[in-house]
Scaffold this motif. Structure first.
Motif, PDB file in Angstrom:
ATOM      1  N   ALA A  24       0.822  -1.208   0.000  1.00  0.00           N
ATOM      2  CA  ALA A  24       0.000   0.000   0.000  1.00  0.00           C
ATOM      3  C   ALA A  24       0.858   1.262   0.000  1.00  0.00           C
ATOM      4  O   ALA A  24       0.571   2.217  -0.731  1.00  0.00           O
ATOM      5  CB  ALA A  24      -0.943   0.002   1.204  1.00  0.00           C
ATOM      6  N   THR A  25       1.914   1.282   0.817  1.00  0.00           N
ATOM      7  CA  THR A  25       2.755   2.482   0.863  1.00  0.00           C
ATOM      8  C   THR A  25       3.443   2.708  -0.473  1.00  0.00           C
ATOM      9  O   THR A  25       3.611   3.848  -0.909  1.00  0.00           O
ATOM     10  CB  THR A  25       3.810   2.370   1.984  1.00  0.00           C
ATOM     11  OG1 THR A  25       4.512   1.128   1.852  1.00  0.00           O
ATOM     12  CG2 THR A  25       3.157   2.430   3.354  1.00  0.00           C
ATOM     13  N   CYS A  26       3.840   1.629  -1.152  1.00  0.00           N
ATOM     14  CA  CYS A  26       4.470   1.765  -2.468  1.00  0.00           C
ATOM     15  C   CYS A  26       3.476   2.360  -3.464  1.00  0.00           C
ATOM     16  O   CYS A  26       3.811   3.248  -4.252  1.00  0.00           O
ATOM     17  CB  CYS A  26       4.931   0.412  -2.997  1.00  0.00           C
ATOM     18  SG  CYS A  26       5.906  -0.582  -1.857  1.00  0.00           S
ATOM     19  N   THR A  27       2.253   1.852  -3.428  1.00  0.00           N
ATOM     20  CA  THR A  27       1.240   2.234  -4.401  1.00  0.00           C
ATOM     21  C   THR A  27       0.874   3.705  -4.299  1.00  0.00           C
ATOM     22  O   THR A  27       0.622   4.369  -5.320  1.00  0.00           O
ATOM     23  CB  THR A  27      -0.012   1.361  -4.227  1.00  0.00           C
ATOM     24  OG1 THR A  27       0.364  -0.019  -4.354  1.00  0.00           O
ATOM     25  CG2 THR A  27      -1.069   1.693  -5.271  1.00  0.00           C
ATOM     26  N   ILE A  28       0.848   4.245  -3.100  1.00  0.00           N
ATOM     27  CA  ILE A  28       0.480   5.647  -2.904  1.00  0.00           C
ATOM     28  C   ILE A  28       1.342   6.562  -3.771  1.00  0.00           C
ATOM     29  O   ILE A  28       0.845   7.500  -4.398  1.00  0.00           O
ATOM     30  CB  ILE A  28       0.603   6.032  -1.417  1.00  0.00           C
ATOM     31  CG1 ILE A  28      -0.542   5.394  -0.623  1.00  0.00           C
ATOM     32  CG2 ILE A  28       0.591   7.554  -1.238  1.00  0.00           C
ATOM     33  CD1 ILE A  28      -0.411   5.565   0.886  1.00  0.00           C
ATOM     34  N   CYS A  29       2.636   6.280  -3.831  1.00  0.00           N
ATOM     35  CA  CYS A  29       3.547   7.177  -4.541  1.00  0.00           C
ATOM     36  C   CYS A  29       3.978   6.682  -5.913  1.00  0.00           C
ATOM     37  O   CYS A  29       4.725   7.370  -6.600  1.00  0.00           O
ATOM     38  CB  CYS A  29       4.785   7.437  -3.690  1.00  0.00           C
ATOM     39  SG  CYS A  29       4.458   8.457  -2.248  1.00  0.00           S
ATOM     40  N   HIS A  30       3.515   5.523  -6.319  1.00  0.00           N
ATOM     41  CA  HIS A  30       3.934   5.002  -7.620  1.00  0.00           C
ATOM     42  C   HIS A  30       2.736   4.683  -8.508  1.00  0.00           C
ATOM     43  O   HIS A  30       2.741   3.702  -9.247  1.00  0.00           O
ATOM     44  CB  HIS A  30       4.831   3.775  -7.432  1.00  0.00           C
ATOM     45  CG  HIS A  30       6.171   4.129  -6.862  1.00  0.00           C
ATOM     46  ND1 HIS A  30       7.184   4.675  -7.629  1.00  0.00           N
ATOM     47  CD2 HIS A  30       6.654   4.062  -5.590  1.00  0.00           C
ATOM     48  CE1 HIS A  30       8.238   4.903  -6.865  1.00  0.00           C
ATOM     49  NE2 HIS A  30       7.946   4.558  -5.619  1.00  0.00           N
ATOM     50  N   ALA A  31       1.734   5.545  -8.428  1.00  0.00           N
ATOM     51  CA  ALA A  31       0.529   5.370  -9.234  1.00  0.00           C
ATOM     52  C   ALA A  31       0.338   6.480 -10.249  1.00  0.00           C
ATOM     53  O   ALA A  31      -0.596   6.453 -11.037  1.00  0.00           O
ATOM     54  CB  ALA A  31      -0.704   5.295  -8.319  1.00  0.00           C
ATOM     55  N   GLY A  32       1.228   7.476 -10.239  1.00  0.00           N
ATOM     56  CA  GLY A  32       1.105   8.590 -11.170  1.00  0.00           C
ATOM     57  C   GLY A  32       0.177   9.673 -10.663  1.00  0.00           C
ATOM     58  O   GLY A  32      -0.358   9.603  -9.546  1.00  0.00           O
ATOM     59  N   ARG A  33      -0.041  10.677 -11.514  1.00  0.00           N
ATOM     60  CA  ARG A  33      -0.878  11.819 -11.133  1.00  0.00           C
ATOM     61  C   ARG A  33      -2.024  12.040 -12.126  1.00  0.00           C
ATOM     62  O   ARG A  33      -2.755  13.018 -12.008  1.00  0.00           O
ATOM     63  CB  ARG A  33      -0.016  13.088 -11.054  1.00  0.00           C
ATOM     64  CG  ARG A  33       1.057  13.074  -9.977  1.00  0.00           C
ATOM     65  CD  ARG A  33       0.464  13.142  -8.584  1.00  0.00           C
ATOM     66  NE  ARG A  33      -0.343  14.329  -8.402  1.00  0.00           N
ATOM     67  CZ  ARG A  33       0.115  15.524  -8.014  1.00  0.00           C
ATOM     68  NH1 ARG A  33       1.413  15.682  -7.802  1.00  0.00           N
ATOM     69  NH2 ARG A  33      -0.692  16.552  -7.860  1.00  0.00           N
ATOM     70  N   ALA A  34      -2.125  11.186 -13.133  1.00  0.00           N
ATOM     71  CA  ALA A  34      -3.184  11.319 -14.133  1.00  0.00           C
ATOM     72  C   ALA A  34      -3.568   9.926 -14.600  1.00  0.00           C
ATOM     73  O   ALA A  34      -2.912   8.933 -14.286  1.00  0.00           O
ATOM     74  CB  ALA A  34      -2.715  12.176 -15.312  1.00  0.00           C
ATOM     75  N   SER A  35      -4.641   9.837 -15.366  1.00  0.00           N
ATOM     76  CA  SER A  35      -5.091   8.567 -15.920  1.00  0.00           C
ATOM     77  C   SER A  35      -5.647   8.808 -17.313  1.00  0.00           C
ATOM     78  O   SER A  35      -5.795   9.952 -17.764  1.00  0.00           O
ATOM     79  CB  SER A  35      -6.166   7.941 -15.027  1.00  0.00           C
ATOM     80  OG  SER A  35      -7.387   8.670 -15.136  1.00  0.00           O
ATOM     81  N   GLY A  36      -5.991   7.721 -17.979  1.00  0.00           N
ATOM     82  CA  GLY A  36      -6.621   7.859 -19.274  1.00  0.00           C
ATOM     83  C   GLY A  36      -7.922   8.628 -19.192  1.00  0.00           C
ATOM     84  O   GLY A  36      -8.325   9.306 -20.150  1.00  0.00           O
ATOM     85  N   ASP A  37      -8.580   8.551 -18.039  1.00  0.00           N
ATOM     86  CA  ASP A  37      -9.826   9.304 -17.837  1.00  0.00           C
ATOM     87  C   ASP A  37      -9.570  10.806 -17.916  1.00  0.00           C
ATOM     88  O   ASP A  37     -10.410  11.569 -18.410  1.00  0.00           O
ATOM     89  CB  ASP A  37     -10.425   8.975 -16.468  1.00  0.00           C
ATOM     90  CG  ASP A  37     -10.808   7.510 -16.324  1.00  0.00           C
ATOM     91  OD1 ASP A  37     -10.610   6.739 -17.289  1.00  0.00           O
ATOM     92  OD2 ASP A  37     -11.295   7.132 -15.248  1.00  0.00           O
ATOM     93  N   THR A  38      -8.417  11.231 -17.421  1.00  0.00           N
ATOM     94  CA  THR A  38      -8.044  12.649 -17.480  1.00  0.00           C
ATOM     95  C   THR A  38      -7.970  13.118 -18.929  1.00  0.00           C
ATOM     96  O   THR A  38      -8.448  14.208 -19.275  1.00  0.00           O
ATOM     97  CB  THR A  38      -6.677  12.880 -16.798  1.00  0.00           C
ATOM     98  OG1 THR A  38      -6.622  12.180 -15.555  1.00  0.00           O
ATOM     99  CG2 THR A  38      -6.428  14.366 -16.577  1.00  0.00           C
ATOM    100  N   VAL A  39      -7.368  12.286 -19.770  1.00  0.00           N
ATOM    101  CA  VAL A  39      -7.220  12.613 -21.193  1.00  0.00           C
ATOM    102  C   VAL A  39      -8.584  12.622 -21.876  1.00  0.00           C
ATOM    103  O   VAL A  39      -8.891  13.512 -22.674  1.00  0.00           O
ATOM    104  CB  VAL A  39      -6.275  11.617 -21.877  1.00  0.00           C
ATOM    105  CG1 VAL A  39      -6.145  11.925 -23.364  1.00  0.00           C
ATOM    106  CG2 VAL A  39      -4.909  11.634 -21.211  1.00  0.00           C
ATOM    107  N   ALA A  40      -9.413  11.638 -21.563  1.00  0.00           N
ATOM    108  CA  ALA A  40     -10.741  11.558 -22.168  1.00  0.00           C
ATOM    109  C   ALA A  40     -11.567  12.796 -21.844  1.00  0.00           C
ATOM    110  O   ALA A  40     -12.256  13.354 -22.712  1.00  0.00           O
ATOM    111  CB  ALA A  40     -11.456  10.298 -21.690  1.00  0.00           C
ATOM    112  N   ALA A  41     -11.490  13.233 -20.597  1.00  0.00           N
ATOM    113  CA  ALA A  41     -12.257  14.413 -20.189  1.00  0.00           C
ATOM    114  C   ALA A  41     -11.756  15.675 -20.885  1.00  0.00           C
ATOM    115  O   ALA A  41     -12.545  16.535 -21.289  1.00  0.00           O
ATOM    116  CB  ALA A  41     -12.175  14.578 -18.668  1.00  0.00           C
TER     117      ALA A  41
END
Length: 368
Positions: free
Chosen positions: A134-151
């Protein structure tokens, strides 16, 4: 010279963060524990998390503080704030954090961190049952997603340059999101296409902490190569044998297929930008915001060109979607291990989209 007392050093550091901290059970008289702790501390000192010279921890020195939207992962006080180990509400950073503060022992060794079992991806997907990952995932998931681009591209003609569009950067070190594949939606998903889900490796080798040493962060390759016989490097491993990049050579590891497809996408992006968007484009991997106007049209971005005022600004939705997926592959260099099929699908579909307007030999390519 004062003798280095590793346990006393760590205990003092951890106690400074309050009673919520979990301190290893050892005493100064316990030589075995001292030796073990010294080894752990030295391992951490060699890791990227302890690199005091890294831009990850020094970028904000000129400002005097790390802002709230960055500090959860770029300053230990910010991370402790985010998980509520400093007594503030969890899941939010309440104030700027100290500069020059690396990610050290107290980040992961607090009762709050030990209780973590879930993390939210930028797509809004909540991952449960993560345990120590969980601690790894918090900081290694990025700041955007494909949903951001779609919107951002909604209701804009695919091939019309729009002043409302700018490059959307997924950020860095995005392995935790890429591992989730289509379920995590880190990449832009083209309509009508199906994307693989999380990469399920063999039991015991399908999580962050199963493959990476928790203190050095280095990949423990011995276990990998003990099963993947006949290869000397992780990059040589290949379990999918189709020719994905169209070069008629599948003798290398799956990483070579990803790199080949990545290079083809770069070429197609440049052809599209010049011919359809009307402005030449180039990529610089070490300069924000990465895509710049290729002012001399030589296909490369020089140091003089890789400056913010020269950032690329002739975006169409089609170009932005392809460039975003190009960056996904660029910012997870370990994608060939984390989820190779997903990255190959994103690159393939981006090329397929561009091929509707520019020449790309899709017949030579295979989609996993």
């Amino acid at each position: 010279m004062t003798e280095f007392r590793p346990f006393r050093f760590l205990a003092t550091a951890l106690l400074s963060f309050g009673s919520a901290v979990v301190i290893p059970a050892a005493t100064a008289a316990d030589e075995a524990s001292l030796d073990t702790l010294a080894t752990i501390v030295e391992a951490w000192r060699t890791s990227p998390h302890a690199d005091h010279s890294s831009l990850s921890f020094t970028y904000w020195n000129k400002d005097g503080a790390v802002p709230e939207n960055c500090s959860a992962c770029h300053s230990e006080p910010g991370f402790l704030d985010f998980i509520g180990a400093d007594g503030t509400p969890e899941g939010i950073v309440d104030h700027p954090a100290a500069i020059n503060s690396v990610i050290s022992c107290a980040s992961c060794h607090t009762s709050n961190a030990h209780r973590l079992d879930s993390a939210e991806l930028p797509s809004g997907v909540m991952l449960e049952g993560l345990g120590a990952n969980a601690t790894c995932t918090i900081c290694h998931a990025g700041r955007a997603s494909g949903d951001t681009v779609a919107a951002a591209t909604e209701n804009i003609d695919m091939d019309v340059v729009s002043a409302d569009l700018g490059f959307i950067n997924v950020h860095y070190g995005i392995a935790a999101a890429v591992m989730q594949g289509g379920e995590g939606r880190s990449g832009f998903h083209y309509p009508g296409r199906r994307y693989v889900g999380p990469f399920r490796h063999v039991p015991g080798a399908d999580t962050c902490v199963a493959c990476h040493d928790v203190h050095t962060t280095k990949v423990e390759t011995e276990n990998c190569l003990s099963c993947h016989r006949g290869v000397k490097e992780l990059a040589d491993i290949r379990m999918r044998h189709a020719d994905f990049d169209g070069d008629a050579d599948n003798s290398g590891g799956i990483r070579t297929e990803i790199m080949g497809l990545h290079a083809k996408l770069n070429d197609a992006i440049q052809i599209y930008a010049s011919g359809i968007a009307g402005t030449p484009i180039g990529y610089s991997k070490g300069a924000f915001p990465y895509f710049f106007t290729d002012t001399n049209g030589d296909g490369e971005i020089s140091q003089d060109e890789a400056v913010f005022p020269n950032r690329y600004q002739s975006w169409t939705p089609r170009l932005l979607k392809a460039a975003y997926n190009y960056q996904i592959a660029a910012k997870d260099p370990g994608a060939y291990v984390h989820n190779p099929a997903y990255i190959l699908q994103l690159l393939h579909d981006s090329l397929e989209s561009l091929s509707e307007r520019v020449s790309v030999d899709m017949q030579a390519l295979n989609r996993p």
